[in-house]
Design a protein around this motif. Structure first.
Motif, PDB file in Angstrom:
ATOM      1  N   SER A 253      21.102  -0.466 -16.878  1.00  0.00           N
ATOM      2  CA  SER A 253      21.538   0.782 -17.480  1.00  0.00           C
ATOM      3  C   SER A 253      20.876   1.973 -16.794  1.00  0.00           C
ATOM      4  CB  SER A 253      21.193   0.785 -18.963  1.00  0.00           C
ATOM      5  OG  SER A 253      19.805   0.790 -19.094  1.00  0.00           O
ATOM      6  N   SER A 254      21.537   3.137 -16.889  1.00  0.00           N
ATOM      7  CA  SER A 254      20.977   4.341 -16.291  1.00  0.00           C
ATOM      8  C   SER A 254      20.219   5.116 -17.348  1.00  0.00           C
ATOM      9  CB  SER A 254      22.102   5.229 -15.772  1.00  0.00           C
ATOM     10  OG  SER A 254      22.874   4.504 -14.882  1.00  0.00           O
ATOM     11  N   LEU A 255      19.171   5.813 -16.938  1.00  0.00           N
ATOM     12  CA  LEU A 255      18.442   6.670 -17.857  1.00  0.00           C
ATOM     13  C   LEU A 255      18.851   8.100 -17.601  1.00  0.00           C
ATOM     14  CD1 LEU A 255      14.911   5.108 -17.466  1.00  0.00           C
ATOM     15  CD2 LEU A 255      16.341   4.978 -19.481  1.00  0.00           C
ATOM     16  N   THR A 256      18.848   8.914 -18.649  1.00  0.00           N
ATOM     17  CA  THR A 256      19.168  10.315 -18.435  1.00  0.00           C
ATOM     18  C   THR A 256      17.902  11.040 -18.041  1.00  0.00           C
ATOM     19  OG1 THR A 256      18.669  10.922 -20.684  1.00  0.00           O
ATOM     20  CG2 THR A 256      20.931  10.253 -20.221  1.00  0.00           C
ATOM     21  N   ALA A 257      18.096  12.265 -17.501  1.00  0.00           N
ATOM     22  CA  ALA A 257      16.928  13.044 -17.090  1.00  0.00           C
ATOM     23  C   ALA A 257      16.036  13.313 -18.286  1.00  0.00           C
ATOM     24  CB  ALA A 257      17.385  14.349 -16.465  1.00  0.00           C
ATOM     25  N   SER A 258      16.662  13.545 -19.475  1.00  0.00           N
ATOM     26  CA  SER A 258      15.840  13.857 -20.636  1.00  0.00           C
ATOM     27  C   SER A 258      14.996  12.649 -21.045  1.00  0.00           C
ATOM     28  CB  SER A 258      16.695  14.343 -21.801  1.00  0.00           C
ATOM     29  OG  SER A 258      17.791  13.498 -21.937  1.00  0.00           O
ATOM     30  N   ASP A 259      15.566  11.422 -20.874  1.00  0.00           N
ATOM     31  CA  ASP A 259      14.768  10.228 -21.133  1.00  0.00           C
ATOM     32  C   ASP A 259      13.535  10.237 -20.234  1.00  0.00           C
ATOM     33  OD1 ASP A 259      16.588   9.249 -22.913  1.00  0.00           O
ATOM     34  OD2 ASP A 259      17.663   8.075 -21.400  1.00  0.00           O
ATOM     35  N   ALA A 260      13.788  10.649 -18.976  1.00  0.00           N
ATOM     36  CA  ALA A 260      12.697  10.625 -18.015  1.00  0.00           C
ATOM     37  C   ALA A 260      11.596  11.596 -18.409  1.00  0.00           C
ATOM     38  CB  ALA A 260      13.221  10.980 -16.621  1.00  0.00           C
ATOM     39  N   TYR A 261      12.009  12.794 -18.900  1.00  0.00           N
ATOM     40  CA  TYR A 261      10.994  13.749 -19.320  1.00  0.00           C
ATOM     41  C   TYR A 261      10.208  13.202 -20.508  1.00  0.00           C
ATOM     42  CZ  TYR A 261      13.224  17.241 -16.406  1.00  0.00           C
ATOM     43  OH  TYR A 261      13.733  17.923 -15.355  1.00  0.00           O
ATOM     44  N   ALA A 262      10.950  12.532 -21.447  1.00  0.00           N
ATOM     45  CA  ALA A 262      10.317  12.056 -22.659  1.00  0.00           C
ATOM     46  C   ALA A 262       9.350  10.913 -22.375  1.00  0.00           C
ATOM     47  CB  ALA A 262      11.380  11.584 -23.643  1.00  0.00           C
ATOM     48  N   SER A 263       9.707  10.034 -21.461  1.00  0.00           N
ATOM     49  CA  SER A 263       8.887   8.862 -21.236  1.00  0.00           C
ATOM     50  C   SER A 263       8.882   8.456 -19.768  1.00  0.00           C
ATOM     51  CB  SER A 263       9.443   7.712 -22.089  1.00  0.00           C
ATOM     52  OG  SER A 263       8.745   6.542 -21.792  1.00  0.00           O
ATOM     53  N   PRO A 264       8.081   9.144 -18.949  1.00  0.00           N
ATOM     54  CA  PRO A 264       8.088   8.884 -17.517  1.00  0.00           C
ATOM     55  C   PRO A 264       7.771   7.436 -17.185  1.00  0.00           C
ATOM     56  CG  PRO A 264       6.694  10.774 -18.076  1.00  0.00           C
ATOM     57  CD  PRO A 264       7.106  10.151 -19.346  1.00  0.00           C
ATOM     58  N   ALA A 265       6.986   6.769 -18.038  1.00  0.00           N
ATOM     59  CA  ALA A 265       6.598   5.392 -17.741  1.00  0.00           C
ATOM     60  C   ALA A 265       7.806   4.472 -17.707  1.00  0.00           C
ATOM     61  CB  ALA A 265       5.614   4.899 -18.781  1.00  0.00           C
ATOM     62  N   THR A 266       8.797   4.757 -18.563  1.00  0.00           N
ATOM     63  CA  THR A 266       9.955   3.875 -18.608  1.00  0.00           C
ATOM     64  C   THR A 266      11.075   4.374 -17.694  1.00  0.00           C
ATOM     65  OG1 THR A 266      10.796   5.111 -20.471  1.00  0.00           O
ATOM     66  CG2 THR A 266       9.546   3.089 -20.965  1.00  0.00           C
ATOM     67  N   ALA A 267      10.885   5.593 -17.101  1.00  0.00           N
ATOM     68  CA  ALA A 267      11.928   6.145 -16.255  1.00  0.00           C
ATOM     69  C   ALA A 267      11.984   5.378 -14.945  1.00  0.00           C
ATOM     70  CB  ALA A 267      11.627   7.607 -15.975  1.00  0.00           C
ATOM     71  N   LYS A 268      13.077   4.731 -14.660  1.00  0.00           N
ATOM     72  CA  LYS A 268      13.119   3.926 -13.452  1.00  0.00           C
ATOM     73  C   LYS A 268      14.226   4.375 -12.486  1.00  0.00           C
ATOM     74  CE  LYS A 268       9.926   0.728 -13.161  1.00  0.00           C
ATOM     75  NZ  LYS A 268       8.909   1.694 -13.590  1.00  0.00           N
ATOM     76  N   VAL A 269      15.485   4.263 -12.887  1.00  0.00           N
ATOM     77  CA  VAL A 269      16.547   4.466 -11.908  1.00  0.00           C
ATOM     78  C   VAL A 269      17.671   5.349 -12.420  1.00  0.00           C
ATOM     79  CG1 VAL A 269      16.313   2.339 -10.578  1.00  0.00           C
ATOM     80  CG2 VAL A 269      17.570   2.325 -12.721  1.00  0.00           C
ATOM     81  N   ILE A 270      18.289   6.079 -11.486  1.00  0.00           N
ATOM     82  CA  ILE A 270      19.508   6.788 -11.806  1.00  0.00           C
ATOM     83  C   ILE A 270      20.678   5.898 -11.432  1.00  0.00           C
ATOM     84  CG2 ILE A 270      20.934   8.784 -11.309  1.00  0.00           C
ATOM     85  CD1 ILE A 270      18.510  10.286 -10.513  1.00  0.00           C
ATOM     86  N   GLN A 271      20.599   5.270 -10.270  1.00  0.00           N
ATOM     87  CA  GLN A 271      21.714   4.463  -9.769  1.00  0.00           C
ATOM     88  C   GLN A 271      21.414   2.985  -9.982  1.00  0.00           C
ATOM     89  OE1 GLN A 271      23.835   6.463  -9.006  1.00  0.00           O
ATOM     90  NE2 GLN A 271      23.115   8.161  -7.743  1.00  0.00           N
ATOM     91  N   PRO A 272      22.438   2.205 -10.369  1.00  0.00           N
ATOM     92  CA  PRO A 272      22.222   0.762 -10.462  1.00  0.00           C
ATOM     93  C   PRO A 272      21.909   0.181  -9.078  1.00  0.00           C
ATOM     94  CG  PRO A 272      24.466   1.361 -11.134  1.00  0.00           C
ATOM     95  CD  PRO A 272      23.782   2.619 -10.708  1.00  0.00           C
ATOM     96  N   ALA A 273      21.269  -0.989  -9.058  1.00  0.00           N
ATOM     97  CA  ALA A 273      20.843  -1.587  -7.783  1.00  0.00           C
ATOM     98  C   ALA A 273      22.028  -1.807  -6.842  1.00  0.00           C
ATOM     99  CB  ALA A 273      20.125  -2.902  -8.062  1.00  0.00           C
ATOM    100  N   TRP A 274      23.163  -2.271  -7.384  1.00  0.00           N
ATOM    101  CA  TRP A 274      24.279  -2.573  -6.479  1.00  0.00           C
ATOM    102  C   TRP A 274      24.771  -1.321  -5.761  1.00  0.00           C
ATOM    103  CZ3 TRP A 274      29.149  -0.396  -7.180  1.00  0.00           C
ATOM    104  CH2 TRP A 274      29.485   0.081  -8.450  1.00  0.00           C
TER     105      TRP A 274
END
Ligand code: HEM
Length: 209
Positions: free
Chosen positions: A2-23
């Motif tokens: 699944s993709s994370l939104t930018a706001s997720d990333a701001y809220a929890s940088p530790a869990t922020a991993k990827v915008i694009q799926p691996a494939w």
């Protein structure tokens, strides 16, 4: 994945991993390699019988001479075509094209172009493409399909004469092939420039690097 939104990333940088799926990332980089090989060998092929009043400098071409360049072109062609087919099939099958690229409305494109030109385009959520990005990404996929089809039509103009005829004949298909290359190179210049210019700090927050 699944993709994370930018706001997720701001809220929890530790869990922020990827915008694009691996494939998407894997296919993107295979495509990048294949494209560079196709462009550089294409320039060498062009030099053997230029369509316009210029030649490409030897140092930025691949293959050394016409025969070598054709070998590179046809080898990389398989990589590009197979990789591209997988991308298009997965793009439709996973709903990614629909979710990321649609809808594209003229009003949205005009508004986002104005915002971009006045420096007001929001980059708050990097997981969502703005309308200019949507148009450019959808457009470059169409150009990618067109360059493969025009390439096939000038490679096998006898066996695939229906395809060559669709382009209006061999000579026009050659121009179409060249113009698509020019569009891809122009896209690449902007694409790479933007990738370099997007602040590293923002990228780090989103992809966790
Ligand atoms: C399946 C994909 C492709 C096939 C089958 C193909 C095939 C060909 C062939 C047969 C030629 C020689 C044309 C001639 O005799 O004048 C050619 C030239 C060329 N190709 Fe491709 N090509 C493909 C994809 C690409 C891509 C992706 C690019 C660059 C992004 C590219 C760039 C060029 C260029 C610049 C030339 C020289 C143009 C000319 O002078 O006619 N090709 N290609």
């Amino acid at each position: 994945m699944s993709s994370l939104t930018a706001s997720d990333a701001y809220a929890s940088p530790a869990t922020a991993k990827v915008i694009q799926p691996a494939w998407v990332r894997i296919l993107h980089w295979i495509n990048a390699v294949a494209m560079v090989l196709m462009i550089m060998s294409g320039w060498q092929i062009y030099n053997a019988s230029p369509l316009f009043d210029f030649k490409f400098t030897h140092s930025i071409t691949l293959g050394g001479w016409l025969g070598g360049a054709l070998l590179w072109h046809f080898a990389a062609m398989w990589l590009l075509t197979v990789n591209g087919l997988i991308y298009v099939v997965l793009g439709f099958a996973t709903g990614r094209f629909r979710k990321k690229l649609l809808p594209i409305t003229p009003g949205g494109v005009i508004a986002d172009t104005k915002a971009a030109l006045t420096g007001k385009l929001s980059h708050h959520d990097l997981t969502r493409y703005n309308y200019v990005q949507k148009l450019l990404y959808a457009g470059i996929i169409v150009v990618g399909i067109l360059i493969v089809l025009s390439g096939l039509s000038i490679w096998k103009p006898v066996q695939l004469q229906w395809l060559t005829a669709l382009f209006g004949g061999y000579d026009i298909a050659r121009y179409v092939h060249f113009i698509c290359m020019a569009a891809i190179v122009a896209f690449l210049v902007v694409h790479v420039a933007l990738a370099v210019l997007v602040p590293k700090s923002l990228r780090a927050m989103i992809i966790g690097r």
